[in-house]
Design an enzyme around this catalytic site. Sequence first.
Site, PDB file in Angstrom:
ATOM      1  N   GLY A   1     -32.330  88.421 -56.998  1.00 37.31           N
ATOM      2  CA  GLY A   1     -32.066  89.830 -57.842  1.00 37.31           C
ATOM      3  C   GLY A   1     -32.578  89.499 -59.344  1.00 37.31           C
TER       4      GLY A   1
ATOM      5  N   GLY B   1     -36.721  85.914 -55.046  1.00 39.87           N
ATOM      6  CA  GLY B   1     -38.071  86.205 -54.695  1.00 39.87           C
ATOM      7  C   GLY B   1     -39.158  86.585 -55.569  1.00 39.87           C
ATOM      8  N   ARG B   2     -38.921  88.038 -56.028  1.00 40.11           N
ATOM      9  CA  ARG B   2     -39.701  88.450 -57.052  1.00 40.11           C
ATOM     10  C   ARG B   2     -39.862  87.641 -58.289  1.00 40.11           C
ATOM     11  NH1 ARG B   2     -40.588  93.952 -57.224  1.00 40.11           N
ATOM     12  NH2 ARG B   2     -38.734  94.337 -56.013  1.00 40.11           N
TER      13      ARG B   2
ATOM     14  N   CYS C   1     -56.187 109.943 -50.988  1.00 38.63           N
ATOM     15  CA  CYS C   1     -56.289 111.401 -50.999  1.00 38.63           C
ATOM     16  C   CYS C   1     -54.718 111.939 -51.139  1.00 38.63           C
ATOM     17  CB  CYS C   1     -56.855 112.285 -49.901  1.00 38.63           C
ATOM     18  SG  CYS C   1     -58.375 111.663 -49.390  1.00 38.63           S
TER      19      CYS C   1
ATOM     20  N   TYR D   1     -43.722  91.445 -53.514  1.00 36.03           N
ATOM     21  CA  TYR D   1     -43.613  92.727 -53.051  1.00 36.03           C
ATOM     22  C   TYR D   1     -44.671  93.743 -53.491  1.00 36.03           C
ATOM     23  CZ  TYR D   1     -38.781  90.954 -53.074  1.00 36.03           C
ATOM     24  OH  TYR D   1     -37.757  90.319 -52.740  1.00 36.03           O
TER      25      TYR D   1
ATOM     26  N   GLU E   1     -31.156  82.554 -54.235  1.00 34.08           N
ATOM     27  CA  GLU E   1     -32.225  83.090 -53.066  1.00 34.08           C
ATOM     28  C   GLU E   1     -33.257  84.053 -53.660  1.00 34.08           C
ATOM     29  OE1 GLU E   1     -30.114  83.812 -48.962  1.00 34.08           O
ATOM     30  OE2 GLU E   1     -30.485  85.823 -49.800  1.00 34.08           O
TER      31      GLU E   1
HETATM   32  C1  LIG Z   1     -30.606  89.081 -48.776  1.00 33.77           C
HETATM   33  C2  LIG Z   1     -31.737  89.069 -49.680  1.00 33.77           C
HETATM   34  N1  LIG Z   1     -32.050  87.708 -50.564  1.00 33.77           N
HETATM   35  C3  LIG Z   1     -32.788  87.795 -51.522  1.00 33.77           C
HETATM   36  C4  LIG Z   1     -33.708  88.875 -51.804  1.00 33.77           C
HETATM   37  C5  LIG Z   1     -34.665  88.642 -52.891  1.00 33.77           C
HETATM   38  O1  LIG Z   1     -34.254  89.396 -54.114  1.00 33.77           O
HETATM   39  P1  LIG Z   1     -35.453  89.253 -55.422  1.00 33.77           P
HETATM   40  O2  LIG Z   1     -36.644  89.393 -54.619  1.00 33.77           O
HETATM   41  O3  LIG Z   1     -34.930  90.471 -55.998  1.00 33.77           O
HETATM   42  O4  LIG Z   1     -34.908  88.142 -55.917  1.00 33.77           O
HETATM   43  C6  LIG Z   1     -33.407  90.162 -51.150  1.00 33.77           C
HETATM   44  C7  LIG Z   1     -34.136  91.057 -51.464  1.00 33.77           C
HETATM   45  O5  LIG Z   1     -34.322  92.219 -50.893  1.00 33.77           O
HETATM   46  C8  LIG Z   1     -32.645  89.957 -49.994  1.00 33.77           C
HETATM   47  O6  LIG Z   1     -32.411  91.369 -49.405  1.00 33.77           O
END
Ligand SMILES: Cc1ncc(COP(=O)(O)O)c(C=O)c1O
Length: 384
Positions: free
Chosen positions: A224, A259-260, A328, A357, A257
């Site tokens: 997050g 990602g973004r 379109c 994403y 954990e």
């Molecule tokens: C369970 C879980 N962990 C980690 C993430 C990664 O979140 P972020 O990409 O915002 O860091 C997500 C994203 O939806 C998630 O659902």
Amino acid sequence: MITDLVAKAAREAPLPAYVYDLDHLDAHMAAIAAAVRTGPGRVEIHYAAKANPDPGVLATVARHVDGIEVASGGELAHVRDVLGPDVPIAFGGPGKTDEELAAAARQADRVHVESRLEVRRLAAAARAAGTRVKALLRVNVPGGVGGVLRMGGGPSPFGMDPAEADACLAELPPEIELLGVHAHLASGLDAQACAAQGRTVLDWAAAFAARHGVGLAEVVIGGGMHVDYTRPAERFDWAAYRAALRLPDHGPLVRIEPGRALTAYSGWYVTDVLDLKRSAGEWFAICRGGTHHLRTPVAKGHDQPFTVLPTGTGPTIAGPVTVVGQLCTPKDVLARRVPVERIGVGDRVAFALAGAYALNISHRDFLMHPPPALVRVGGGADQV
Ligand SMILES: Cc1ncc(COP(=O)(O)O)c(C=O)c1O
């Protein structure tokens, strides 16, 4: 800021294309890993593969993290395929099928269980596989701190309410080895808010363990971490986040954990301008490709930052321009009324912050345009 390496690739790539700068990603990940590993307590990183499962991205990220979080049988198979049998994998996500639970029991190192029923179904899968499974209870911990994309702290299909977690402990099947608690409550949090959310989860987990008289080896406090699409040069402050977690020396292993915030900055979507049009007093640049390749600005409601590479020989304009794709639909907008010094027909446009994403959340079959090319640049690229 576009690097020389990416600009060169963007000028030469077949269009449209995703360009992944693996050198940039490698350096970015090294800095994050160093910040996260500095301080009291133990913090591990699992990369949330859903952000970008590209093999080059995965291989580069994997050098700096402790494992990978997957959220489907497809991701599990893909990550094992790309990274091999030894990389630690945590299997999470709501709505796991029996097939996915069976695969998780065999191939994942730990499972984030989402409900009481899922605990029983995972135990059955473990029994069938003749094994025990390490599990963390995903809990919808009360009192989250907000965020752009809320997934907990209120009514939510993700994880289980605290009372359900209590019930799970009371009836834990012998096939399940409880490692700890998992929570991911929201995305889009700055360092202080993200740490406050992490502390909320850690405090809740400590009280839960004490109430039940169990030890928790691990607490996952989620991802997050914020990516600011309006200020592409800004970065999440990992050192401030780590300090604000205020971890004791001898607590449970804490796992994040993200990602973004790991991969967003190392990906670019490159296309070119096919037409320039003035409509009711406003300029539109119509590009090859569009939001069926880069859905991020529509999904999140922002303007995707971009750099114009003056490669064209056609007519040019200056001033506010809305950059759209070939679809379109009026929703096919990548950026609205952005002031530019020049944009012209044939110019290449490189959209930044397209490493998370982006392609993998896009409805790429809509209108049957060709898919984008994938170009990996940087030291790690030849390892894929
Ligand atoms: C369970 C879980 N962990 C980690 C993430 C990664 O979140 P972020 O990409 O915002 O860091 C997500 C994203 O939806 C998630 O659902």
